[in-house]
Design an enzyme around this catalytic site. Sequence first.
Site, PDB file in Angstrom:
ATOM      1  N   HIS A 107      12.880  -2.486   1.231  1.00 19.49           N
ATOM      2  CA  HIS A 107      12.297  -1.210   1.663  1.00 19.49           C
ATOM      3  C   HIS A 107      13.167  -0.087   1.147  1.00 19.49           C
ATOM      4  O   HIS A 107      14.409  -0.197   1.179  1.00 19.49           O
ATOM      5  CB  HIS A 107      12.236  -1.110   3.190  1.00 19.49           C
ATOM      6  CG  HIS A 107      11.405  -2.182   3.808  1.00 19.49           C
ATOM      7  ND1 HIS A 107      10.034  -2.141   3.797  1.00 19.49           N
ATOM      8  CD2 HIS A 107      11.750  -3.344   4.403  1.00 19.49           C
ATOM      9  CE1 HIS A 107       9.570  -3.233   4.389  1.00 19.49           C
ATOM     10  NE2 HIS A 107      10.584  -3.984   4.759  1.00 19.49           N
TER      11      HIS A 107
ATOM     12  N   PRO B  91       0.796  -1.229   0.000  1.00 17.07           N
ATOM     13  CA  PRO B  91       0.000   0.000   0.000  1.00 17.07           C
ATOM     14  C   PRO B  91       0.829   1.280   0.000  1.00 17.07           C
ATOM     15  O   PRO B  91       1.883   1.356   0.640  1.00 17.07           O
ATOM     16  CB  PRO B  91      -0.813  -0.097   1.295  1.00 17.07           C
ATOM     17  CG  PRO B  91      -0.061  -1.041   2.156  1.00 17.07           C
ATOM     18  CD  PRO B  91       0.579  -2.024   1.216  1.00 17.07           C
ATOM     19  N   ASN B  92       0.291   2.242  -0.737  1.00 15.57           N
ATOM     20  CA  ASN B  92       0.833   3.606  -0.837  1.00 15.57           C
ATOM     21  C   ASN B  92       2.104   3.721  -1.678  1.00 15.57           C
ATOM     22  O   ASN B  92       2.583   4.824  -1.913  1.00 15.57           O
ATOM     23  CB  ASN B  92       1.071   4.222   0.566  1.00 15.57           C
ATOM     24  CG  ASN B  92      -0.224   4.322   1.347  1.00 15.57           C
ATOM     25  OD1 ASN B  92      -1.187   4.911   0.857  1.00 15.57           O
ATOM     26  ND2 ASN B  92      -0.285   3.714   2.514  1.00 15.57           N
TER      27      ASN B  92
ATOM     28  N   ASN C 117       8.051  -5.735  -1.212  1.00 15.04           N
ATOM     29  CA  ASN C 117       7.964  -4.557  -0.352  1.00 15.04           C
ATOM     30  C   ASN C 117       6.508  -4.490   0.095  1.00 15.04           C
ATOM     31  O   ASN C 117       5.659  -3.951  -0.614  1.00 15.04           O
ATOM     32  CB  ASN C 117       8.383  -3.285  -1.080  1.00 15.04           C
ATOM     33  CG  ASN C 117       8.390  -2.083  -0.119  1.00 15.04           C
ATOM     34  OD1 ASN C 117       7.929  -2.188   1.030  1.00 15.04           O
ATOM     35  ND2 ASN C 117       8.895  -0.955  -0.589  1.00 15.04           N
TER      36      ASN C 117
ATOM     37  N   ARG D 294       4.991  11.139  -2.338  1.00 13.48           N
ATOM     38  CA  ARG D 294       4.717  10.810  -0.951  1.00 13.48           C
ATOM     39  C   ARG D 294       5.974  10.976  -0.105  1.00 13.48           C
ATOM     40  O   ARG D 294       6.983  10.323  -0.373  1.00 13.48           O
ATOM     41  CB  ARG D 294       4.272   9.343  -0.967  1.00 13.48           C
ATOM     42  CG  ARG D 294       4.213   8.689   0.334  1.00 13.48           C
ATOM     43  CD  ARG D 294       4.118   7.183   0.172  1.00 13.48           C
ATOM     44  NE  ARG D 294       3.936   6.609   1.477  1.00 13.48           N
ATOM     45  CZ  ARG D 294       4.325   5.400   1.821  1.00 13.48           C
ATOM     46  NH1 ARG D 294       4.882   4.601   0.935  1.00 13.48           N
ATOM     47  NH2 ARG D 294       4.127   4.973   3.034  1.00 13.48           N
TER      48      ARG D 294
ATOM     49  N   GLU E 186      13.034  -9.303   1.165  1.00 15.97           N
ATOM     50  CA  GLU E 186      12.231  -8.176   1.650  1.00 15.97           C
ATOM     51  C   GLU E 186      12.957  -6.886   1.295  1.00 15.97           C
ATOM     52  O   GLU E 186      14.150  -6.760   1.594  1.00 15.97           O
ATOM     53  CB  GLU E 186      12.067  -8.313   3.167  1.00 15.97           C
ATOM     54  CG  GLU E 186      11.364  -7.136   3.804  1.00 15.97           C
ATOM     55  CD  GLU E 186      11.179  -7.305   5.323  1.00 15.97           C
ATOM     56  OE1 GLU E 186      11.233  -8.453   5.827  1.00 15.97           O
ATOM     57  OE2 GLU E 186      10.985  -6.280   5.981  1.00 15.97           O
TER      58      GLU E 186
ATOM     59  N   ARG F 260      13.772   3.866  12.048  1.00 15.05           N
ATOM     60  CA  ARG F 260      12.563   4.695  12.071  1.00 15.05           C
ATOM     61  C   ARG F 260      11.781   4.477  13.374  1.00 15.05           C
ATOM     62  O   ARG F 260      12.337   4.039  14.363  1.00 15.05           O
ATOM     63  CB  ARG F 260      11.734   4.413  10.812  1.00 15.05           C
ATOM     64  CG  ARG F 260      12.502   4.795   9.531  1.00 15.05           C
ATOM     65  CD  ARG F 260      11.654   4.676   8.291  1.00 15.05           C
ATOM     66  NE  ARG F 260      10.516   5.591   8.342  1.00 15.05           N
ATOM     67  CZ  ARG F 260       9.486   5.539   7.487  1.00 15.05           C
ATOM     68  NH1 ARG F 260       9.483   4.631   6.517  1.00 15.05           N
ATOM     69  NH2 ARG F 260       8.499   6.389   7.592  1.00 15.05           N
TER      70      ARG F 260
ATOM     71  N   ALA G 152       3.445  -0.934   4.702  1.00 10.22           N
ATOM     72  CA  ALA G 152       2.984  -0.965   6.102  1.00 10.22           C
ATOM     73  C   ALA G 152       2.567  -2.365   6.549  1.00 10.22           C
ATOM     74  O   ALA G 152       2.668  -2.692   7.741  1.00 10.22           O
ATOM     75  CB  ALA G 152       1.837   0.017   6.287  1.00 10.22           C
TER      76      ALA G 152
ATOM     77  N   TYR H  50      11.195   8.869   1.204  1.00 12.90           N
ATOM     78  CA  TYR H  50      11.186   7.843   0.150  1.00 12.90           C
ATOM     79  C   TYR H  50      11.832   8.303  -1.157  1.00 12.90           C
ATOM     80  O   TYR H  50      11.941   7.517  -2.095  1.00 12.90           O
ATOM     81  CB  TYR H  50       9.740   7.400  -0.119  1.00 12.90           C
ATOM     82  CG  TYR H  50       9.096   6.784   1.110  1.00 12.90           C
ATOM     83  CD1 TYR H  50       9.608   5.612   1.671  1.00 12.90           C
ATOM     84  CD2 TYR H  50       8.002   7.385   1.733  1.00 12.90           C
ATOM     85  CE1 TYR H  50       9.040   5.058   2.809  1.00 12.90           C
ATOM     86  CE2 TYR H  50       7.418   6.832   2.869  1.00 12.90           C
ATOM     87  CZ  TYR H  50       7.944   5.675   3.399  1.00 12.90           C
ATOM     88  OH  TYR H  50       7.402   5.120   4.529  1.00 12.90           O
TER      89      TYR H  50
HETATM   90  C1  DQA Z   1       8.388   1.052   3.318  1.00 14.29           C
HETATM   91  C2  DQA Z   1       8.539   1.253   4.842  1.00 14.29           C
HETATM   92  C3  DQA Z   1       7.216   1.030   5.541  1.00 14.29           C
HETATM   93  O1  DQA Z   1       7.362   1.233   6.943  1.00 14.29           O
HETATM   94  C4  DQA Z   1       6.170   1.989   5.031  1.00 14.29           C
HETATM   95  O2  DQA Z   1       4.912   1.712   5.621  1.00 14.29           O
HETATM   96  C5  DQA Z   1       6.065   2.012   3.555  1.00 14.29           C
HETATM   97  C6  DQA Z   1       7.288   1.922   2.748  1.00 14.29           C
HETATM   98  C7  DQA Z   1       9.685   1.392   2.575  1.00 14.29           C
HETATM   99  O3  DQA Z   1       9.808   0.962   1.420  1.00 14.29           O
HETATM  100  O4  DQA Z   1      10.548   2.084   3.099  1.00 14.29           O
HETATM  101  O5  DQA Z   1       5.001   2.233   3.006  1.00 14.29           O
HETATM  102  O6  DQA Z   1       8.091  -0.313   3.079  1.00 14.29           O
END
Ligand code: DQA
Length: 148
Positions: A99, A9-10, A73, A17, A97, A106, A76, A22
């Site tokens: 990110h 998501p997002n 990825n 964003r 995984e 964080r 959240a 990011y």
């Molecule tokens: C994320 C880190 C997560 O904590 C966050 O919710 C994201 C992006 C990252 O790529 O840094 O949406 O996965």
Amino acid sequence: MRISVLNGPNLNLLGDREPEVYGRVSLAEVEAATRERARALGVECAWTQTNHEGELVEAIQGLRQSTDGALINAAAFTHTSLAVRDAVLAVRVPFVEVHLSNIFAREPERRRSLLADVAVGVVAGFGADSYRLGLEGLVAYLASRRGR
Ligand code: DQA
């Protein structure tokens, strides 16, 4: 070799964003760079993004038929979703995984990953480059397993 990249998501909002966290690269640009690297490595690459937990679970379930390994990825859902963890445990497809941000530097609630202990490895903190580094690590891992 076939790999799949699953984005949670997002991540569709990358570039706009929280650019201080990011970066300014869009998800389409991350996809293009990842596909280019995959092509150079001779790897087929499928790409998905969803904002919905159930769709991410279904995409993970679908990996069993379609892929040798995955970059995930889960955004959240990394920190919250037992359903996503159960899905990766169920399919047993090797995954890295990834990110963009260093989740371990964080807020406390982001420092916990429900996926990391069942991943081949974790790449976090290199911005868009995390995907390329994760891809290279995953492909090397899969190639070494094939050689055994
Ligand atoms: C994320 C880190 C997560 O904590 C966050 O919710 C994201 C992006 C990252 O790529 O840094 O949406 O996965």
